[in-house]
Design a protein around this motif. Structure first.
Motif, PDB file in Angstrom:
ATOM      1  N   HIS A  80       0.805  -1.293   0.016  1.00  0.00           N
ATOM      2  CA  HIS A  80       0.145  -0.042  -0.022  1.00  0.00           C
ATOM      3  C   HIS A  80       0.906   1.066  -0.068  1.00  0.00           C
ATOM      4  O   HIS A  80       1.193   1.666   0.848  1.00  0.00           O
ATOM      5  CB  HIS A  80      -0.917   0.084   1.383  1.00  0.00           C
ATOM      6  N   HIS A  99      -4.404   6.836   3.759  1.00  0.00           N
ATOM      7  CA  HIS A  99      -5.383   6.102   4.725  1.00  0.00           C
ATOM      8  C   HIS A  99      -4.419   5.454   5.845  1.00  0.00           C
ATOM      9  O   HIS A  99      -4.995   4.544   6.572  1.00  0.00           O
ATOM     10  CB  HIS A  99      -6.323   5.269   4.185  1.00  0.00           C
ATOM     11  N   HIS A 157      -2.858   6.419  11.097  1.00  0.00           N
ATOM     12  CA  HIS A 157      -3.169   5.666  12.389  1.00  0.00           C
ATOM     13  C   HIS A 157      -2.868   4.238  12.383  1.00  0.00           C
ATOM     14  O   HIS A 157      -3.871   3.499  12.470  1.00  0.00           O
ATOM     15  CB  HIS A 157      -4.428   6.212  12.935  1.00  0.00           C
ATOM     16  N   ILE A 211      -1.459  -0.309   7.601  1.00  0.00           N
ATOM     17  CA  ILE A 211      -2.480  -1.249   7.314  1.00  0.00           C
ATOM     18  C   ILE A 211      -1.935  -2.838   7.003  1.00  0.00           C
ATOM     19  O   ILE A 211      -2.096  -3.502   7.499  1.00  0.00           O
ATOM     20  CB  ILE A 211      -3.256  -0.690   5.937  1.00  0.00           C
ATOM     21  N   ASP A 258      -3.579 -16.203   5.565  1.00  0.00           N
ATOM     22  CA  ASP A 258      -4.928 -15.763   4.889  1.00  0.00           C
ATOM     23  C   ASP A 258      -5.327 -14.989   5.809  1.00  0.00           C
ATOM     24  O   ASP A 258      -6.172 -13.816   5.192  1.00  0.00           O
ATOM     25  CB  ASP A 258      -5.718 -17.179   4.886  1.00  0.00           C
ATOM     26  N   ASP A 259      -5.318 -14.765   7.057  1.00  0.00           N
ATOM     27  CA  ASP A 259      -5.870 -13.541   7.849  1.00  0.00           C
ATOM     28  C   ASP A 259      -4.725 -13.373   9.037  1.00  0.00           C
ATOM     29  O   ASP A 259      -4.503 -13.828   9.770  1.00  0.00           O
ATOM     30  CB  ASP A 259      -7.295 -14.009   8.739  1.00  0.00           C
ATOM     31  N   ILE A 260      -3.829 -12.232   8.368  1.00  0.00           N
ATOM     32  CA  ILE A 260      -2.558 -11.926   9.091  1.00  0.00           C
ATOM     33  C   ILE A 260      -2.934 -10.852  10.266  1.00  0.00           C
ATOM     34  O   ILE A 260      -2.037 -10.388  10.887  1.00  0.00           O
ATOM     35  CB  ILE A 260      -1.691 -11.550   8.340  1.00  0.00           C
ATOM     36  N   SER A 261      -4.191 -10.454  10.447  1.00  0.00           N
ATOM     37  CA  SER A 261      -4.378  -9.248  11.292  1.00  0.00           C
ATOM     38  C   SER A 261      -3.909  -9.519  12.823  1.00  0.00           C
ATOM     39  O   SER A 261      -3.283  -8.470  13.124  1.00  0.00           O
ATOM     40  CB  SER A 261      -6.251  -8.913  11.217  1.00  0.00           C
ATOM     41  N   GLU A 311      -0.812  -6.848  14.338  1.00  0.00           N
ATOM     42  CA  GLU A 311      -1.197  -6.301  15.675  1.00  0.00           C
ATOM     43  C   GLU A 311       0.089  -6.375  16.491  1.00  0.00           C
ATOM     44  O   GLU A 311       0.475  -5.453  17.072  1.00  0.00           O
ATOM     45  CB  GLU A 311      -2.388  -6.779  16.058  1.00  0.00           C
ATOM     46  N   PHE A 340     -13.106 -13.319   4.993  1.00  0.00           N
ATOM     47  CA  PHE A 340     -12.758 -11.778   5.272  1.00  0.00           C
ATOM     48  C   PHE A 340     -11.883 -11.594   6.397  1.00  0.00           C
ATOM     49  O   PHE A 340     -12.069 -12.323   7.377  1.00  0.00           O
ATOM     50  CB  PHE A 340     -14.011 -10.883   5.430  1.00  0.00           C
ATOM     51  N   PRO A 341     -10.590 -11.327   6.059  1.00  0.00           N
ATOM     52  CA  PRO A 341      -9.538 -11.344   6.956  1.00  0.00           C
ATOM     53  C   PRO A 341      -9.632 -10.299   8.260  1.00  0.00           C
ATOM     54  O   PRO A 341      -8.831  -9.416   8.197  1.00  0.00           O
ATOM     55  CB  PRO A 341      -8.279 -11.106   6.070  1.00  0.00           C
ATOM     56  N   ALA A 342     -10.420 -10.508   9.046  1.00  0.00           N
ATOM     57  CA  ALA A 342     -10.564  -9.745  10.174  1.00  0.00           C
ATOM     58  C   ALA A 342     -10.343 -10.493  11.473  1.00  0.00           C
ATOM     59  O   ALA A 342     -11.009  -9.951  12.523  1.00  0.00           O
ATOM     60  CB  ALA A 342     -12.026  -9.150  10.012  1.00  0.00           C
ATOM     61  N   ARG A 395     -10.399  -3.866  16.311  1.00  0.00           N
ATOM     62  CA  ARG A 395      -9.267  -3.237  15.716  1.00  0.00           C
ATOM     63  C   ARG A 395      -8.845  -4.399  14.553  1.00  0.00           C
ATOM     64  O   ARG A 395      -8.192  -3.622  13.544  1.00  0.00           O
ATOM     65  CB  ARG A 395      -7.937  -3.466  16.722  1.00  0.00           C
ATOM     66  N   GLN A 396      -8.900  -5.680  14.541  1.00  0.00           N
ATOM     67  CA  GLN A 396      -8.573  -6.237  13.497  1.00  0.00           C
ATOM     68  C   GLN A 396      -9.631  -6.121  12.187  1.00  0.00           C
ATOM     69  O   GLN A 396      -9.030  -5.928  10.946  1.00  0.00           O
ATOM     70  CB  GLN A 396      -8.487  -7.828  13.884  1.00  0.00           C
ATOM     71  N   ARG A 446      -8.626  -2.782  10.632  1.00  0.00           N
ATOM     72  CA  ARG A 446      -7.521  -3.042   9.512  1.00  0.00           C
ATOM     73  C   ARG A 446      -7.794  -3.364   8.221  1.00  0.00           C
ATOM     74  O   ARG A 446      -7.374  -2.768   7.301  1.00  0.00           O
ATOM     75  CB  ARG A 446      -6.261  -3.685   9.996  1.00  0.00           C
ATOM     76  N   ARG A 498     -10.170  -0.733   6.655  1.00  0.00           N
ATOM     77  CA  ARG A 498      -9.445   0.433   5.775  1.00  0.00           C
ATOM     78  C   ARG A 498      -8.889   0.091   4.600  1.00  0.00           C
ATOM     79  O   ARG A 498      -8.799   0.771   3.725  1.00  0.00           O
ATOM     80  CB  ARG A 498      -8.657   1.067   6.980  1.00  0.00           C
ATOM     81  N   ALA A 499      -8.234  -0.981   4.672  1.00  0.00           N
ATOM     82  CA  ALA A 499      -7.596  -1.321   3.409  1.00  0.00           C
ATOM     83  C   ALA A 499      -8.729  -1.901   2.289  1.00  0.00           C
ATOM     84  O   ALA A 499      -8.293  -1.808   1.017  1.00  0.00           O
ATOM     85  CB  ALA A 499      -6.726  -2.833   3.658  1.00  0.00           C
ATOM     86  N   PRO A 509     -11.618   2.030   1.970  1.00  0.00           N
ATOM     87  CA  PRO A 509     -10.830   3.285   2.544  1.00  0.00           C
ATOM     88  C   PRO A 509     -11.936   4.479   2.561  1.00  0.00           C
ATOM     89  O   PRO A 509     -12.828   4.820   1.667  1.00  0.00           O
ATOM     90  CB  PRO A 509      -9.944   3.759   1.418  1.00  0.00           C
ATOM     91  N   SER A 510     -12.082   4.845   3.876  1.00  0.00           N
ATOM     92  CA  SER A 510     -13.071   5.926   4.106  1.00  0.00           C
ATOM     93  C   SER A 510     -12.669   6.856   5.141  1.00  0.00           C
ATOM     94  O   SER A 510     -12.011   6.412   6.279  1.00  0.00           O
ATOM     95  CB  SER A 510     -14.429   5.563   4.383  1.00  0.00           C
ATOM     96  N   ASP A 527     -11.495   5.979   8.951  1.00  0.00           N
ATOM     97  CA  ASP A 527     -10.236   6.749   9.556  1.00  0.00           C
ATOM     98  C   ASP A 527     -10.133   7.227  11.019  1.00  0.00           C
ATOM     99  O   ASP A 527      -9.468   7.368  11.957  1.00  0.00           O
ATOM    100  CB  ASP A 527      -9.482   7.723   8.495  1.00  0.00           C
TER     101      ASP A 527
END
Lengths: 225, 221
Positions: A2, A7, A10, A13, A98-101, A105, B15-17, B94-95, B98, B101-102, B105-106, B110
């Motif tokens: 990115h 964006h 903060h 990403i 697949d989901d590295i969140s 963090e 969905f990677p959350a 929080r996850q 992330r 936002r990727a 984007p809005s 933010d």
């Protein structure tokens, strides 16, 4: 990657090389490989040889316990605030690919709390030969196998053996006892990997980690160049 | 009518959350012997759907209506008595932030991220994400209702080796109730923040606290 920073004010990403304040983030190296091949021992040995000259932290991805993190703590390879455990919901490869969140963090929290850091080692939970790290999480990856797991593993290939930036073949001291043919493993690995490097290690030997540590230093040199 | 495809992207379990590491209380229920088979899974999911599912869906719908996210986050805190579950809700928020936002984007996302760098409650982030994706309050409520039961179902397949067809059939049988809960949640959110439901499941709160202290577990919650 990115590259649009509109964006990212903060919290980064994903794979941005810069932190929100504009400084360069730590190099992130992933370590994956089958259960018992010596990933945690490799991380511990790397910490011991690198910690005096580099600012280091470790993220572990245990499958169902905090044992890897606790092993590193017990052996005091790093202060506790430099080691973070991520829980993976029975699926270690999901958390690194697949989901590295949760892992992102953890690395960001480490940079915030004990940074600035030069290097973060992200250790996967023991998985199978298909487990590889997302490029959104790490900059380079090491795949650790061992001679006792069978000397046909390099021939079998798979994404870890074939594409990892460094293949470590560990426990070479056991080769004569388990009937593993190191020359064959080297030949098969070369056929699978082309130009990509392979390191043979015996972590029980004096400075057995040296080939891996040298490779890590070279990666760091390229990252900060 | 909003984009169905956008809703599918957001509601997809891929969905990677971060949700894959959480069982929604199912791991504790399996260990306690309360969920042993598809019937047990169905009861568990039904209970979760009509309690925390309804509450979370309404919070998400309210965020998608554009209600004040700080007030909604406080409302979510007030509706989550378990400190362990409050921590989980913020971590997952929080996850999700992330990924959101990727993906969409809005400025609104933010702003919420700046307000809660350690994470706002997940339903609040989800409602804000829905808005960023061009979805509406009902879509957000449906999304929460579905993930309220979809998460435990996947977890129980892993924990018990439950037949995945049976687990999916459980979800299909719950479809009419998911629809009702989502509609109720969206209707409540339309009435404003003071009308948001506060249904809770005390056993889930208690077992979440116990689960958080287990030394060995497969799921983070």
């Amino acid at each position: 990657m990115h590259l649009d920073h509109g964006h990212t004010s903060h919290g980064a990403i994903s794979a941005d090389a810069r932190r929100p304040d504009g400084t360069r983030r730590a190099l992130r190296i992933g370590l994956g490989g089958p259960v018992g091949s010596g990933k945690t021992a490799t991380v511990a040995a790397l910490c011991r040889v690198l910690r005096d000259t580099l600012s280091l932290a470790v993220v572990t991805n245990d499958i169902y316990t905090r044992e890897d993190a606790e092993f590193l703590l017990r052996n005091a390879v790093l202060p506790p605030e430099r080691i973070q455990a991520v829980e993976t919901g029975a699926c270690p490869h999901t958390a690194i690919r697949d989901d590295i969140s949760a892992n992102l963090e953890a690395v960001e929290d480490l940079e915030d709390t004990v940074g600035p850091l030069d290097l973060i080692l992200v250790e996967s939970g023991g998985d199978n030969l298909t487990a590889t790290f997302s490029k959104g999480l790490v900059d380079a990856q090491i795949f650790v196998i061992d001679v006792a797991g069978g000397d046909d593993i390099p021939r079998k290939g798979g994404p870890g053996v074939t594409t990892a930036d460094l293949l470590v073949i560990n426990k070479t001291d056991l080769a004569p006892h388990v009937g593993s043919d190191l020359a064959r493993m080297a030949r098969d690995a070369g056929e699978q990997r082309g130009e990509l490097p392979v390191a043979f290690t015996s972590l029980r030997a004096e400075d057995g980690i040296a080939p891996v540590a040298d490779w890590v230093r070279a990666q760091l040199g390229a990252w900060t160049a | 009518m909003t984009s169905r495809s956008a809703l599918l992207v957001l509601a997809d379990g891929r969905f990677p959350a971060g949700g894959h590491a959480h069982s929604g209380g199912a791991e504790a229920a399996v260990r306690a012997g309360r969920v042993k088979d598809a019937a047990g899974l169905e009861s568990f999911c039904r209970g979760r759907l009509h309690t925390t599912g309804l509450t979370s869906a309404a919070l998400a719908a309210a965020a998608a209506y554009g209600l004040d996210p700080a007030a909604l986050d406080a409302a979510a805190d007030a509706r989550t008595p378990s400190p362990a579950l409050r921590a989980v809700a913020r971590r997952l928020g929080r996850q999700l932030m992330r990924a959101a936002r990727a993906t969409w984007p809005s400025a609104r996302l933010d702003a919420l991220a700046a307000m809660y760098p350690r994470g706002a409650h997940q339903p609040v982030v989800l409602g804000t994400t829905a808005l960023a994706a061009g979805l509406d309050a009902e879509d957000a409520a449906y999304c929460v209702a579905y993930e309220t039961v979809g998460g435990p179902a996947t977890a129980v397949v892993r924990l018990l080796g439950l037949d995945p067809y049976q687990a999916t059939a459980v979800l299909a049988r719950l479809v009419p109730e998911m629809d009702q809960v989502a509609e109720r949640a969206a209707a409540a959110a339309r009435q404003g923040i003071d009308a948001l439901p506060a249904a809770s499941a005390p056993l889930l709160d208690l077992t979440a606290e116990q689960h958080a202290a287990w030394p060995v577990r497969l799921f983070a919650s």
